[in-house]
Design an enzyme around this catalytic site. Structure first.
Site, mmCIF file in Angstrom:
data_model
loop_
_atom_site.group_PDB
_atom_site.id
_atom_site.type_symbol
_atom_site.label_atom_id
_atom_site.label_comp_id
_atom_site.label_asym_id
_atom_site.label_seq_id
_atom_site.Cartn_x
_atom_site.Cartn_y
_atom_site.Cartn_z
ATOM 1 N N ARG A 106 0.813 -1.222 0.000
ATOM 2 C CA ARG A 106 0.000 0.000 0.000
ATOM 3 C C ARG A 106 0.844 1.269 0.000
ATOM 4 O O ARG A 106 0.474 2.238 -0.666
ATOM 5 C CB ARG A 106 -1.081 -0.035 1.072
ATOM 6 C CG ARG A 106 -0.757 0.323 2.443
ATOM 7 C CD ARG A 106 -1.596 -0.438 3.418
ATOM 8 N NE ARG A 106 -1.056 -1.774 3.541
ATOM 9 C CZ ARG A 106 -1.761 -2.889 3.560
ATOM 10 N NH1 ARG A 106 -3.046 -2.832 3.501
ATOM 11 N NH2 ARG A 106 -1.168 -4.047 3.662
ATOM 12 N N THR A 107 1.964 1.275 0.695
ATOM 13 C CA THR A 107 2.745 2.517 0.735
ATOM 14 C C THR A 107 3.293 2.848 -0.663
ATOM 15 O O THR A 107 3.249 3.984 -1.109
ATOM 16 C CB THR A 107 3.898 2.395 1.759
ATOM 17 O OG1 THR A 107 3.327 2.051 3.026
ATOM 18 C CG2 THR A 107 4.671 3.688 1.894
ATOM 19 N N LYS A 149 23.501 -7.650 -7.053
ATOM 20 C CA LYS A 149 24.817 -7.965 -7.616
ATOM 21 C C LYS A 149 25.929 -7.319 -6.794
ATOM 22 O O LYS A 149 27.075 -7.267 -7.218
ATOM 23 C CB LYS A 149 24.891 -7.483 -9.070
ATOM 24 C CG LYS A 149 23.830 -8.091 -9.970
ATOM 25 C CD LYS A 149 23.955 -7.572 -11.388
ATOM 26 C CE LYS A 149 22.774 -7.998 -12.242
ATOM 27 N NZ LYS A 149 22.712 -7.261 -13.495
ATOM 28 N N HIS A 192 8.326 5.987 10.184
ATOM 29 C CA HIS A 192 7.475 5.870 8.987
ATOM 30 C C HIS A 192 6.576 7.115 8.998
ATOM 31 O O HIS A 192 5.384 7.029 9.292
ATOM 32 C CB HIS A 192 6.673 4.574 9.080
ATOM 33 C CG HIS A 192 5.968 4.172 7.831
ATOM 34 N ND1 HIS A 192 5.908 4.958 6.696
ATOM 35 C CD2 HIS A 192 5.273 3.037 7.531
ATOM 36 C CE1 HIS A 192 5.205 4.328 5.772
ATOM 37 N NE2 HIS A 192 4.812 3.166 6.249
HETATM 38 C C1 NCD Z 1 3.651 -0.717 7.982
HETATM 39 C C2 NCD Z 1 5.141 -0.727 7.668
HETATM 40 O O1 NCD Z 1 5.552 -1.129 6.594
HETATM 41 O O2 NCD Z 1 5.847 -0.301 8.566
HETATM 42 N N1 NCD Z 1 2.810 -0.887 6.895
HETATM 43 C C3 NCD Z 1 2.554 0.139 6.037
HETATM 44 O O3 NCD Z 1 3.404 0.905 5.680
HETATM 45 N N2 NCD Z 1 1.274 0.266 5.643
HETATM 46 C C4 NCD Z 1 3.282 -1.588 9.095
HETATM 47 C C5 NCD Z 1 3.625 -3.043 9.033
HETATM 48 O O4 NCD Z 1 4.367 -3.520 8.192
HETATM 49 O O5 NCD Z 1 3.121 -3.749 9.914
#
Ligand code: NCD
Length: 309
Positions: A61-62, A89, A139
């Site tokens: 999703r990100t 590589k 994040h």
């Molecule tokens: C999160 C991540 O990648 O940190 N997911 C996301 O970005 N939607 C949370 C997770 O991986 O649990």
């Protein structure tokens, strides 16, 4: 009055954003949310800007959310994923990125398993860097879309009670959420098994609880996180079944509370572990609104960074 420019050239972590930055991102995202609900969802704001999405770690999703945000702003987009690249590589991070930048990239969205990798890039190259998740560190775009979605659900976050459940130790979403919610004046609590709460947690100024029911009674919003099994090299709890029993959130538990809690989850959900399907899919859950808001938040960040170029 919100200042109309970000204080920073990069978005590396919530820690480095001011309250003004956060409010400016929210105001801009509100406008973009209106844009993406129009029949014609595209605006020309990032025409002639090239954005590289560098994903050194898995993502659904990100990555899609950033790509959609970039395309809706009319940017030129290049995608890179480590599994199919020269990283395999033996190429260094800086070589990979310098090669991409020689192709005249203006902005880099980066996800990397090493904490600090986006900050390292920001010190070495001229593009605007957006951290899309660096290991167990931060994040920031997730925390911004989470706080934006909470505001929509319960109003101004000042004084609101927000509880973050689950694997606080390994989750970058937890740390960025804590920083963001505190900057917005919310009261933050973390809840999970003692082994998954970091030892330094008191320094962050959050409450700690090991009691899910009591924390659900306490909070206005519950942000439920996934157990980050891929980051755990030892066993932190006996089994997923036991975790679900003691720390999982199910409908019977929610229905037995005195008030109705808003349920959130950044995804990917492990249904039946931290949250049951009847909770994830219930009217109390705003999980899909979070995903929708993610595009507007990322459009806002790209737009505001481009304005600083
Ligand atoms: C999160 C991540 O990648 O940190 N997911 C996301 O970005 N939607 C949370 C997770 O991986 O649990």
């Amino acid at each position: 009055m919100t200042k109309s420019q970000l204080s920073t050239k990069h978005v590396l972590g919530i820690k480095y954003l001011t309250v003004n930055d956060i409010n400016l991102i929210f105001e801009t995202a509100e406008n973009f949310k209106e844009v993406i609900n129009r029949p014609i969802k595209k605006v020309p704001s990032l025409r002639d800007v090239t954005v590289a999405n560098l994903f050194f770690e898995n993502s659904t999703r990100t990555r899609i959310s950033f790509e959609l945000a970039e395309k809706r702003l009319s940017a030129d987009v290049v995608n890179f994923s480590a599994s199919s690249s020269s990283v395999k590589k033996g190429e260094t991070l800086l070589d990979t990125v310098n090669n991409i930048l020689s192709m005249k990239v203006d902005m880099v969205v980066m996800r990397h398993p090493a904490p600090g990798a986006p900050a390292f890039l920001a010190n070495h190259i001229d593009a605007n860097i957006i951290n899309a998740g660096d290991g167990t560190h931060e994040h920031p775009t997730q925390a911004l879309l989470d706080a934006f979605s909470m505001r929509e659900a319960v109003g101004n976050l000042k004084g609101k009670h927000i509880a973050i459940f689950g694997d606080i130790l390994h989750s970058r979403v937890a740390l960025s959420n804590i920083f963001c919610l505190q900057k917005l004046g919310a009261k933050v609590r973390v809840c999970g098994p003692p082994t998954l709460i970091p030892k330094y947690i008191n320094e962050l100024g959050v409450e700690v609880s090991y009691d899910v029911r009591e924390s659900l009674e306490w909070c206005d919003v519950a942000n439920v996180l996934r157990i980050q099994l891929e980051r755990q090299d030892i066993k932190y709890f006996p089994s997923l079944r036991e975790y679900a029993q003691y720390f999982g959130i199910n409908k019977a538990l929610l229905d037995s509370l005195n008030s109705e809690v808003v349920i959130m989850h950044p995804g990917p959900i492990n249904r039946g572990v931290e949250i049951t399907s009847d909770v994830a899919d219930s009217d109390q859950s705003i999980i899909l609104q979070q995903v929708e808001n993610g595009v507007a938040i990322r459009m806002a960040i790209l737009f505001l960074l481009a304005a600083k170029r």
